[in-house]
Design a protein around this motif. Structure first.
Motif, PDB file in Angstrom:
ATOM      1  N   GLN A 144       0.825  -1.211   0.000  1.00  0.00           N
ATOM      2  CA  GLN A 144       0.000   0.000   0.000  1.00  0.00           C
ATOM      3  C   GLN A 144       0.858   1.260   0.000  1.00  0.00           C
ATOM      4  OE1 GLN A 144      -2.428  -0.603   3.452  1.00  0.00           O
ATOM      5  NE2 GLN A 144      -3.960  -1.792   2.352  1.00  0.00           N
ATOM      6  N   LEU A 145       1.924   1.256   0.775  1.00  0.00           N
ATOM      7  CA  LEU A 145       2.804   2.417   0.838  1.00  0.00           C
ATOM      8  C   LEU A 145       3.449   2.691  -0.514  1.00  0.00           C
ATOM      9  CD1 LEU A 145       4.298   4.606   2.457  1.00  0.00           C
ATOM     10  CD2 LEU A 145       5.994   2.855   3.052  1.00  0.00           C
ATOM     11  N   CYS A 146       3.981   1.673  -1.135  1.00  0.00           N
ATOM     12  CA  CYS A 146       4.645   1.859  -2.432  1.00  0.00           C
ATOM     13  C   CYS A 146       3.654   2.235  -3.525  1.00  0.00           C
ATOM     14  CB  CYS A 146       5.427   0.608  -2.804  1.00  0.00           C
ATOM     15  SG  CYS A 146       6.845   0.357  -1.706  1.00  0.00           S
ATOM     16  N   MET A 147       2.472   1.676  -3.495  1.00  0.00           N
ATOM     17  CA  MET A 147       1.451   2.053  -4.472  1.00  0.00           C
ATOM     18  C   MET A 147       1.032   3.510  -4.274  1.00  0.00           C
ATOM     19  SD  MET A 147       0.700  -0.623  -6.415  1.00  0.00           S
ATOM     20  CE  MET A 147      -0.985  -0.490  -6.937  1.00  0.00           C
ATOM     21  N   ARG A 148       0.908   3.917  -3.025  1.00  0.00           N
ATOM     22  CA  ARG A 148       0.522   5.301  -2.721  1.00  0.00           C
ATOM     23  C   ARG A 148       1.575   6.294  -3.208  1.00  0.00           C
ATOM     24  NH1 ARG A 148       0.491   7.776   3.346  1.00  0.00           N
ATOM     25  NH2 ARG A 148       0.112   9.937   2.758  1.00  0.00           N
ATOM     26  N   LEU A 149       2.849   5.949  -3.015  1.00  0.00           N
ATOM     27  CA  LEU A 149       3.922   6.873  -3.360  1.00  0.00           C
ATOM     28  C   LEU A 149       4.279   6.831  -4.840  1.00  0.00           C
ATOM     29  CD1 LEU A 149       6.164   6.387  -0.223  1.00  0.00           C
ATOM     30  CD2 LEU A 149       4.554   8.233  -0.699  1.00  0.00           C
ATOM     31  N   GLY A 150       4.052   5.693  -5.477  1.00  0.00           N
ATOM     32  CA  GLY A 150       4.248   5.571  -6.915  1.00  0.00           C
ATOM     33  C   GLY A 150       5.693   5.704  -7.361  1.00  0.00           C
ATOM     34  N   GLY A 151       5.853   5.847  -8.674  1.00  0.00           N
ATOM     35  CA  GLY A 151       7.140   6.109  -9.311  1.00  0.00           C
ATOM     36  C   GLY A 151       8.289   5.260  -8.814  1.00  0.00           C
ATOM     37  N   TYR A 152       9.311   5.939  -8.327  1.00  0.00           N
ATOM     38  CA  TYR A 152      10.532   5.301  -7.854  1.00  0.00           C
ATOM     39  C   TYR A 152      10.248   4.239  -6.791  1.00  0.00           C
ATOM     40  CZ  TYR A 152      14.799   4.781  -5.125  1.00  0.00           C
ATOM     41  OH  TYR A 152      15.854   4.261  -4.436  1.00  0.00           O
ATOM     42  N   PHE A 153       9.360   4.536  -5.870  1.00  0.00           N
ATOM     43  CA  PHE A 153       9.072   3.604  -4.778  1.00  0.00           C
ATOM     44  C   PHE A 153       8.408   2.340  -5.306  1.00  0.00           C
ATOM     45  CE2 PHE A 153       9.301   7.823  -2.983  1.00  0.00           C
ATOM     46  CZ  PHE A 153      10.141   7.634  -1.908  1.00  0.00           C
ATOM     47  N   TYR A 154       7.518   2.506  -6.255  1.00  0.00           N
ATOM     48  CA  TYR A 154       6.829   1.359  -6.861  1.00  0.00           C
ATOM     49  C   TYR A 154       7.828   0.470  -7.600  1.00  0.00           C
ATOM     50  CZ  TYR A 154       3.252  -1.167  -9.471  1.00  0.00           C
ATOM     51  OH  TYR A 154       2.459  -2.149  -9.992  1.00  0.00           O
ATOM     52  N   LYS A 155       8.685   1.072  -8.416  1.00  0.00           N
ATOM     53  CA  LYS A 155       9.674   0.307  -9.174  1.00  0.00           C
ATOM     54  C   LYS A 155      10.677  -0.362  -8.238  1.00  0.00           C
ATOM     55  CE  LYS A 155       9.990  -0.429 -12.937  1.00  0.00           C
ATOM     56  NZ  LYS A 155       9.524  -1.656 -13.628  1.00  0.00           N
ATOM     57  N   SER A 156      11.121   0.349  -7.222  1.00  0.00           N
ATOM     58  CA  SER A 156      12.059  -0.227  -6.252  1.00  0.00           C
ATOM     59  C   SER A 156      11.449  -1.434  -5.547  1.00  0.00           C
ATOM     60  CB  SER A 156      12.475   0.819  -5.222  1.00  0.00           C
ATOM     61  OG  SER A 156      13.187   1.844  -5.842  1.00  0.00           O
ATOM     62  N   ALA A 157      10.173  -1.342  -5.206  1.00  0.00           N
ATOM     63  CA  ALA A 157       9.496  -2.467  -4.555  1.00  0.00           C
ATOM     64  C   ALA A 157       9.436  -3.674  -5.482  1.00  0.00           C
ATOM     65  CB  ALA A 157       8.089  -2.058  -4.126  1.00  0.00           C
ATOM     66  N   GLN A 158       9.218  -3.436  -6.771  1.00  0.00           N
ATOM     67  CA  GLN A 158       9.207  -4.542  -7.723  1.00  0.00           C
ATOM     68  C   GLN A 158      10.569  -5.233  -7.765  1.00  0.00           C
ATOM     69  OE1 GLN A 158       8.005  -2.396 -11.236  1.00  0.00           O
ATOM     70  NE2 GLN A 158       5.958  -3.314 -11.187  1.00  0.00           N
ATOM     71  N   ILE A 159      11.623  -4.459  -7.772  1.00  0.00           N
ATOM     72  CA  ILE A 159      12.973  -5.025  -7.833  1.00  0.00           C
ATOM     73  C   ILE A 159      13.309  -5.779  -6.552  1.00  0.00           C
ATOM     74  CG2 ILE A 159      15.423  -4.403  -7.924  1.00  0.00           C
ATOM     75  CD1 ILE A 159      14.526  -2.067  -9.802  1.00  0.00           C
ATOM     76  N   VAL A 160      13.046  -5.165  -5.402  1.00  0.00           N
ATOM     77  CA  VAL A 160      13.361  -5.792  -4.116  1.00  0.00           C
ATOM     78  C   VAL A 160      12.551  -7.085  -3.918  1.00  0.00           C
ATOM     79  CG1 VAL A 160      13.207  -5.476  -1.607  1.00  0.00           C
ATOM     80  CG2 VAL A 160      14.124  -3.659  -3.045  1.00  0.00           C
ATOM     81  N   SER A 161      11.315  -7.093  -4.399  1.00  0.00           N
ATOM     82  CA  SER A 161      10.461  -8.266  -4.190  1.00  0.00           C
ATOM     83  C   SER A 161      10.940  -9.480  -4.970  1.00  0.00           C
ATOM     84  CB  SER A 161       9.015  -7.955  -4.559  1.00  0.00           C
ATOM     85  OG  SER A 161       8.884  -7.812  -5.967  1.00  0.00           O
ATOM     86  N   THR A 162      11.794  -9.292  -5.943  1.00  0.00           N
ATOM     87  CA  THR A 162      12.296 -10.420  -6.729  1.00  0.00           C
ATOM     88  C   THR A 162      13.603 -10.988  -6.166  1.00  0.00           C
ATOM     89  OG1 THR A 162      13.498  -8.998  -8.271  1.00  0.00           O
ATOM     90  CG2 THR A 162      11.224  -9.571  -8.832  1.00  0.00           C
ATOM     91  N   ARG A 163      14.120 -10.368  -5.106  1.00  0.00           N
ATOM     92  CA  ARG A 163      15.365 -10.883  -4.509  1.00  0.00           C
ATOM     93  C   ARG A 163      15.112 -12.244  -3.906  1.00  0.00           C
ATOM     94  NH1 ARG A 163      17.765  -7.175  -0.324  1.00  0.00           N
ATOM     95  NH2 ARG A 163      19.304  -8.815  -0.329  1.00  0.00           N
ATOM     96  N   ASP A 164      16.124 -13.059  -3.952  1.00  0.00           N
ATOM     97  CA  ASP A 164      15.993 -14.419  -3.406  1.00  0.00           C
ATOM     98  C   ASP A 164      16.778 -14.564  -2.143  1.00  0.00           C
ATOM     99  OD1 ASP A 164      15.238 -17.019  -3.145  1.00  0.00           O
ATOM    100  OD2 ASP A 164      16.371 -17.730  -4.848  1.00  0.00           O
TER     101      ASP A 164
END
Length: 92
Positions: free
Chosen positions: A72-92
């Motif tokens: 919710q936080l990343c969706m609310r903030l959008g842009g850089y935060f949204y893309k960063s969350a996508q990248i971090v979520s793929t870490r293993d």
């Protein structure tokens, strides 16, 4: 529009410029994310010496507790935060 807020113990006034909006988003992010980060760091210390199963259970409880809030936080903030969350979520 002019917005006032407290940052670092002092009052600041922000207009709607891109720089001010970026600062506002950064403050919102850290106010929301830092307590989550601290909880993970505390858990990192608490799992030392525990079995892999106990460690996994403790981290899974944190993931369950904070996943929706982080999304919710990343969706609310959008842009850089949204893309960063996508990248971090793929870490293993």
């Amino acid at each position: 529009a002019l917005t006032a807020g407290v940052v670092g113990g002092g009052w600041i006034a922000l207009d709607d410029s891109k720089q001010a909006l970026g600062l506002r988003r950064s403050v919102i992010f850290w106010v929301q994310a830092f307590p989550i980060y601290l909880h993970y760091r505390l858990t990192e210390e608490l799992v030392k010496g525990k079995s892999e199963e106990e460690e996994a259970a403790m981290y899974n409880a944190l993931h369950d507790r904070y996943a929706a809030r982080a999304v919710q936080l990343c969706m609310r903030l959008g842009g850089y935060f949204y893309k960063s969350a996508q990248i971090v979520s793929t870490r293993d």
